[in-house]
Design a protein around this motif. Structure first.
Motif, PDB file in Angstrom:
ATOM      1  N   GLY A   1       8.448  -2.949  12.205  1.00  0.00           N
ATOM      2  CA  GLY A   1       7.080  -3.519  11.888  1.00  0.00           C
ATOM      3  C   GLY A   1       6.698  -3.496  10.543  1.00  0.00           C
ATOM      4  O   GLY A   1       5.973  -4.501  10.210  1.00  0.00           O
ATOM      5  N   VAL A   2       7.068  -2.634   9.672  1.00  0.00           N
ATOM      6  CA  VAL A   2       6.802  -2.340   8.605  1.00  0.00           C
ATOM      7  C   VAL A   2       7.283  -3.689   7.571  1.00  0.00           C
ATOM      8  O   VAL A   2       6.709  -4.461   6.928  1.00  0.00           O
ATOM      9  CB  VAL A   2       7.098  -1.227   7.820  1.00  0.00           C
ATOM     10  N   VAL A   3       8.599  -3.940   7.639  1.00  0.00           N
ATOM     11  CA  VAL A   3       9.403  -4.927   7.167  1.00  0.00           C
ATOM     12  C   VAL A   3       8.714  -6.252   7.442  1.00  0.00           C
ATOM     13  O   VAL A   3       8.371  -7.078   6.753  1.00  0.00           O
ATOM     14  CB  VAL A   3      10.827  -5.035   7.518  1.00  0.00           C
TER      15      VAL A   3
ATOM     16  N   VAL B   1      -6.173   1.399   3.681  1.00  0.00           N
ATOM     17  CA  VAL B   1      -6.631   0.138   3.306  1.00  0.00           C
ATOM     18  C   VAL B   1      -7.339  -0.184   4.540  1.00  0.00           C
ATOM     19  O   VAL B   1      -8.600  -0.576   4.325  1.00  0.00           O
ATOM     20  CB  VAL B   1      -5.192  -0.887   3.482  1.00  0.00           C
ATOM     21  N   ASP B   2      -6.830   0.090   6.029  1.00  0.00           N
ATOM     22  CA  ASP B   2      -7.453  -0.433   7.098  1.00  0.00           C
ATOM     23  C   ASP B   2      -8.887   0.248   7.595  1.00  0.00           C
ATOM     24  O   ASP B   2      -9.870  -0.063   7.973  1.00  0.00           O
ATOM     25  CB  ASP B   2      -6.610  -0.643   8.115  1.00  0.00           C
ATOM     26  N   GLN B   3      -8.740   1.556   7.465  1.00  0.00           N
ATOM     27  CA  GLN B   3      -9.745   2.600   7.861  1.00  0.00           C
ATOM     28  C   GLN B   3     -10.701   2.913   6.853  1.00  0.00           C
ATOM     29  O   GLN B   3     -11.834   2.811   6.828  1.00  0.00           O
ATOM     30  CB  GLN B   3      -9.148   3.901   8.439  1.00  0.00           C
TER      31      GLN B   3
ATOM     32  N   MET C   1      -3.005  12.654   4.308  1.00  0.00           N
ATOM     33  CA  MET C   1      -1.635  12.853   3.988  1.00  0.00           C
ATOM     34  C   MET C   1      -0.985  13.948   4.889  1.00  0.00           C
ATOM     35  O   MET C   1       0.194  13.814   5.501  1.00  0.00           O
ATOM     36  CB  MET C   1      -1.241  12.902   2.564  1.00  0.00           C
ATOM     37  N   LEU C   2      -1.619  15.089   5.060  1.00  0.00           N
ATOM     38  CA  LEU C   2      -1.143  15.991   6.101  1.00  0.00           C
ATOM     39  C   LEU C   2      -0.918  15.527   7.247  1.00  0.00           C
ATOM     40  O   LEU C   2       0.071  15.727   7.871  1.00  0.00           O
ATOM     41  CB  LEU C   2      -2.138  17.431   5.808  1.00  0.00           C
ATOM     42  N   GLY C   3      -2.226  14.845   7.850  1.00  0.00           N
ATOM     43  CA  GLY C   3      -1.846  14.349   9.177  1.00  0.00           C
ATOM     44  C   GLY C   3      -0.796  13.364   9.241  1.00  0.00           C
ATOM     45  O   GLY C   3      -0.145  13.271  10.318  1.00  0.00           O
ATOM     46  N   ILE C   4      -0.617  12.416   8.534  1.00  0.00           N
ATOM     47  CA  ILE C   4       0.476  11.276   8.540  1.00  0.00           C
ATOM     48  C   ILE C   4       1.744  12.074   8.434  1.00  0.00           C
ATOM     49  O   ILE C   4       2.419  11.660   9.165  1.00  0.00           O
ATOM     50  CB  ILE C   4       0.114  10.341   7.347  1.00  0.00           C
ATOM     51  N   SER C   5       1.896  12.913   7.670  1.00  0.00           N
ATOM     52  CA  SER C   5       3.234  13.627   7.395  1.00  0.00           C
ATOM     53  C   SER C   5       3.577  14.468   8.578  1.00  0.00           C
ATOM     54  O   SER C   5       4.754  14.638   8.829  1.00  0.00           O
ATOM     55  CB  SER C   5       3.131  14.249   5.967  1.00  0.00           C
ATOM     56  N   THR C   6       2.527  15.145   9.146  1.00  0.00           N
ATOM     57  CA  THR C   6       2.769  16.089  10.402  1.00  0.00           C
ATOM     58  C   THR C   6       3.362  15.419  11.195  1.00  0.00           C
ATOM     59  O   THR C   6       4.321  15.642  12.050  1.00  0.00           O
ATOM     60  CB  THR C   6       1.454  17.020  10.580  1.00  0.00           C
TER      61      THR C   6
ATOM     62  N   VAL D   1       7.892   4.268   7.412  1.00  0.00           N
ATOM     63  CA  VAL D   1       6.972   4.637   8.391  1.00  0.00           C
ATOM     64  C   VAL D   1       5.714   5.315   7.982  1.00  0.00           C
ATOM     65  O   VAL D   1       4.510   5.137   8.222  1.00  0.00           O
ATOM     66  CB  VAL D   1       7.602   5.742   9.490  1.00  0.00           C
ATOM     67  N   ILE D   2       5.896   6.160   6.959  1.00  0.00           N
ATOM     68  CA  ILE D   2       4.860   6.885   6.295  1.00  0.00           C
ATOM     69  C   ILE D   2       3.940   5.873   5.624  1.00  0.00           C
ATOM     70  O   ILE D   2       2.829   5.978   5.744  1.00  0.00           O
ATOM     71  CB  ILE D   2       5.093   8.142   5.572  1.00  0.00           C
ATOM     72  N   VAL D   3       4.501   5.015   4.772  1.00  0.00           N
ATOM     73  CA  VAL D   3       3.997   3.952   3.973  1.00  0.00           C
ATOM     74  C   VAL D   3       2.917   2.954   5.024  1.00  0.00           C
ATOM     75  O   VAL D   3       1.876   2.661   4.749  1.00  0.00           O
ATOM     76  CB  VAL D   3       4.946   3.086   3.240  1.00  0.00           C
ATOM     77  N   SER D   4       3.541   2.725   6.070  1.00  0.00           N
ATOM     78  CA  SER D   4       2.863   1.925   6.899  1.00  0.00           C
ATOM     79  C   SER D   4       1.529   2.518   7.585  1.00  0.00           C
ATOM     80  O   SER D   4       0.458   2.156   7.553  1.00  0.00           O
ATOM     81  CB  SER D   4       3.790   1.390   8.272  1.00  0.00           C
ATOM     82  N   LEU D   5       1.752   3.823   7.821  1.00  0.00           N
ATOM     83  CA  LEU D   5       0.484   4.895   8.217  1.00  0.00           C
ATOM     84  C   LEU D   5      -0.546   5.008   6.979  1.00  0.00           C
ATOM     85  O   LEU D   5      -1.736   4.970   7.403  1.00  0.00           O
ATOM     86  CB  LEU D   5       0.932   5.952   8.772  1.00  0.00           C
TER      87      LEU D   5
END
Length: 192
Positions: A133-135, A42-44, A19-24, A32-36
């Motif tokens: 993209g998220v939508v 989920v994917d990784q 979450m730190l990396g995503i948020s940074t 955008v954060i939800v997609s990441l």
């Protein structure tokens, strides 16, 4: 799911650092954060499946407050209980707080800087593409039945054309979905 294969402290560390990396490195807000988060968890890491992530995103969107923090609360709690929730939320809020502190210290210089304004304009275009993209992803996955397609179209028209309050639309969609499930269960019970 993750706790069975990894130690609790390792899960907490991955929640925090993920979450730190995503948020940074994310600009543009909650979706955008939800997609990441979906890409990460989920994917990784395969901690959550796509349907559960969609459910958590829907819950995060309906709760008051920023969707990024709400999603971090839900994913963190799901993966590590209360400690996981704290780790995910802390990882989510630290970067924006640090950036806001730094920007507030030198706001006057940024407010008048032409290049900073141009940079922000460019970021808006990128954010719009990510949100689209998220939508697209969420809409494609949610369109698994005619009822869902009709609900999405009706909600869009009601919100965009008639300016109906989104909270009311969410409440109506939940009510209609509950009624549809109850009718489906009743039909299965009568058929069986």
């Amino acid at each position: 799911m993750a706790e069975k294969t990894e130690s609790r402290s390792r899960v907490l560390l991955k929640l925090f650092t993920g979450m730190l990396g995503i948020s940074t490195f994310t600009f543009g807000g909650g979706f955008v954060i939800v997609s990441l988060m979906k890409q990460k968890f989920v994917d990784q890491l395969h901690w959550i499946d796509e349907n559960e992530m969609m459910d958590l995103t829907a819950l995060a969107q309906t709760a008051p407050g920023p969707i990024a923090v709400n999603a971090a609360v839900l994913v963190g709690r799901r993966m590590g209980g209360f400690a996981g929730m704290l780790a995910a939320v802390l990882g989510t809020v630290l970067p924006p707080m640090a950036v806001l502190l730094a920007l507030s210290a030198c706001y006057a210089a940024f407010a008048e800087n032409r290049y900073a304004a141009l940079m922000l304009k460019g970021m808006q275009a990128g954010v719009a593409a990510v949100i689209f993209g998220v939508v697209w992803d969420l809409g494609r996955k949610a369109a698994d039945s005619p009822l869902h397609i009709v609900l999405m179209a009706a909600a869009f028209v009601a919100a965009f054309v008639f300016k109906v309050n989104v909270v009311l639309l969410l409440a109506l969609a939940v009510l209609i979905s509950i009624l549809a499930v109850l009718l489906q269960q009743r039909g299965q019970k009568n058929a069986g």
